[in-house]
Design an enzyme around this catalytic site. Structure first.
Site, PDB file in Angstrom:
ATOM      1  N   HIS A  62      54.992  37.188  41.529  1.00 43.92           N
ATOM      2  CA  HIS A  62      54.971  35.916  42.264  1.00 43.92           C
ATOM      3  C   HIS A  62      56.270  35.146  42.046  1.00 43.92           C
ATOM      4  O   HIS A  62      56.417  34.406  41.078  1.00 43.92           O
ATOM      5  CB  HIS A  62      53.772  35.080  41.784  1.00 43.92           C
ATOM      6  N   HIS A 234      48.289  31.870  40.374  1.00 47.05           N
ATOM      7  CA  HIS A 234      48.462  30.726  39.455  1.00 47.05           C
ATOM      8  C   HIS A 234      47.185  29.975  39.064  1.00 47.05           C
ATOM      9  O   HIS A 234      47.017  28.798  39.377  1.00 47.05           O
ATOM     10  CB  HIS A 234      49.525  29.742  39.971  1.00 47.05           C
ATOM     11  N   ASP A 307      55.785  32.412  39.156  1.00 46.68           N
ATOM     12  CA  ASP A 307      55.852  31.454  40.271  1.00 46.68           C
ATOM     13  C   ASP A 307      57.225  30.767  40.285  1.00 46.68           C
ATOM     14  O   ASP A 307      57.340  29.570  40.555  1.00 46.68           O
ATOM     15  CB  ASP A 307      54.711  30.435  40.208  1.00 46.68           C
TER      16      ASP A 307
END
Ligand SMILES: [Zn+2]
Length: 426
Positions: A62, A234, A307
């Site tokens: 990610h 997440h 992320d």
């Protein structure tokens, strides 16, 4: 090349043993336990890695590489340079670029650019809906054909439950995993941080934990209904963890990830109104952090992804309410993940699985293993090296790192991708 005398940790095969790795023609030729079993030729480069960990190159499932469209924040070149500097040999990049990665032409552009300028493997994640608008599904077959490994509208949720249902059904036909950015916007809209005691004290509008957990519950039910493969991005709240734990107990085809900031930082970080701590989902409470660690410990949480979300000062050097969400993560993740081992959250193989074979399996990509015969994607780590995190030295264009100045332990010594030394740079 021979990596000699390191502690070889291969989570996929549960190997934890001192040995040598022989790399030839870009592939792992052999893993050898007795150095006498290999006689290096004069041309062989022998690298002494005694005292170091030799692990599969890490996989970050990610990241936001910002190209095409926001090259002032990051490019495929700088983002993948940050990746290998952080020990990652592969990244999966989210589709919220400009244009959105919702058609084969954009997927192909990303793959081509990665081949020409990238430092590691890049696996595009394509959009669930055209333009990320949540109205019309993109062409999953065409995107799969072009090289997409998953679909997601990350950055925003799929608000319409019927569209999410159809996405899960449609994705099944192409064996694509659907990655859910779980956020009930009716609850989160207008919020700038986690809703709780700290948001009340600061007078900032909050985002309740239920905004995330409610959407995860919906998506778990849709995965059960459709038999589609669901992955939750997440995970940040206690309720999210218990819903996912129960879903897995029931046998639903769901996996999930969390990010280092969700097991390291709390909403109290926001007290100085420093926009570097503004992220979506927001930093939660101490109790949520503990629940995320429990989820990592008992296997509810399969993967750790960064992320990585670079922004320029334009988006961050502003009032807290106006600032963009997101933190960079590629070049600070490794010592924080190793910290989980030191804290007793899991043994080295269990924790390393979450950054190697588990994300590789979820995405269906040939990474995360030290099996002989496979391409040599290898990271060598000095687990004890003391490091002060300094974003000014990062490869990423982003400086929005919440761990600036932290003293941590663990450093990347070497990152090999397809048998080539991609870090250190030369
Ligand atoms: Zn997201």
């Amino acid at each position: 090349m021979i990596l000699r005398g390191g502690r070889i940790l291969d989570p996929e095969r549960r190997i934890d043993r001192i040995g040598d790795i022989v790399i030839h023609d870009g592939h792992i030729q052999a893993v050898v336990w007795d150095p006498k079993d290999i006689v290096p030729s004069p041309q062989t480069r022998v690298i002494d890695v005694s005292g170091k960990w030799v692990v599969p190159a890490w996989v970050d499932m990610h990241v936001h590489l910002r190209e095409p469209g926001e090259e002032y924040k990051e490019t495929i070149a700088t983002g993948t340079a940050a990746a290998v500097a952080g020990g990652f040999g592969a990244v999966a990049c989210m589709p919220n670029t400009h244009p959105v990665n919702d058609c084969a032409a954009v997927t192909e552009f990303i793959r081509r650019r990665a081949q020409e300028q990238g430092f590691c493997r890049v696996y595009p994640v394509a959009a669930i809906s055209k333009g990320l608008k949540g109205q019309e599904l993109s062409e999953f077959g065409e995107l799969r054909e072009a090289g997409a490994v998953a679909v997601s509208d990350d950055g925003r949720p799929v608000t319409n439950a019927a569209l999410m249902r159809r996405a899960l059904e449609y994705a099944r036909a192409f064996d694509l995993v659907v990655i859910s950015h779980a956020e009930e916007e009716a609850l989160s809209r207008g919020g700038h941080m986690h809703e709780g005691l700290v948001s009340t004290r600061l007078g900032l509008q909050g985002i309740p934990a239920a905004a995330e957990a409610a959407m995860i519950a919906r998506d778990v039910l849709l995965a059960e209904l459709t038999g589609g493969r669901l992955h939750i991005a997440h995970v940040s709240t206690e309720a999210s963890v218990w819903i996912l734990r129960e879903a897995k107990r029931r046998g639903v085809a769901v996996t999930c990830e969390t990010a280092p900031h969700y097991f390291t930082l709390t909403d109290e970080c926001v007290e100085g109104f420093d926009t570097v701590f503004k992220v979506n989902p927001p930093l939660r409470t101490r109790r949520d952090v503990e629940a995320v660690k429990e989820g990592l410990a008992d296997g509810t949480i399969d993967a750790i992804a960064t992320d990585h979300a670079p922004h320029s000062v334009l988006e961050k050097d502003t009032e807290f309410q106006d600032a963009a969400n997101g933190m960079i993560g590629l070049e600070s993740a490794l010592p924080l993940v190793l910290g989980l081992i030191r804290d007793g959250v899991g043994d080295p193989l269990d924790i390393l699985a979450k950054v190697t074979c588990n994300p590789a399996r979820i995405l269906g990509i040939p990474m995360g293993s030290l099996q002989p015969g496979l391409p040599a994607h290898v990271t060598v780590i000095d687990p004890e090296a003391e490091v002060v995190i300094d974003p000014e030295g990062f490869q990423s264009k982003g400086r929005n790192c919440p761990f600036r100045g932290w003293s941590v332990r663990g450093r990347v010594v070497l990152t090999l991708v397809d048998g080539l030394v991609r870090y250190p740079f030369h």
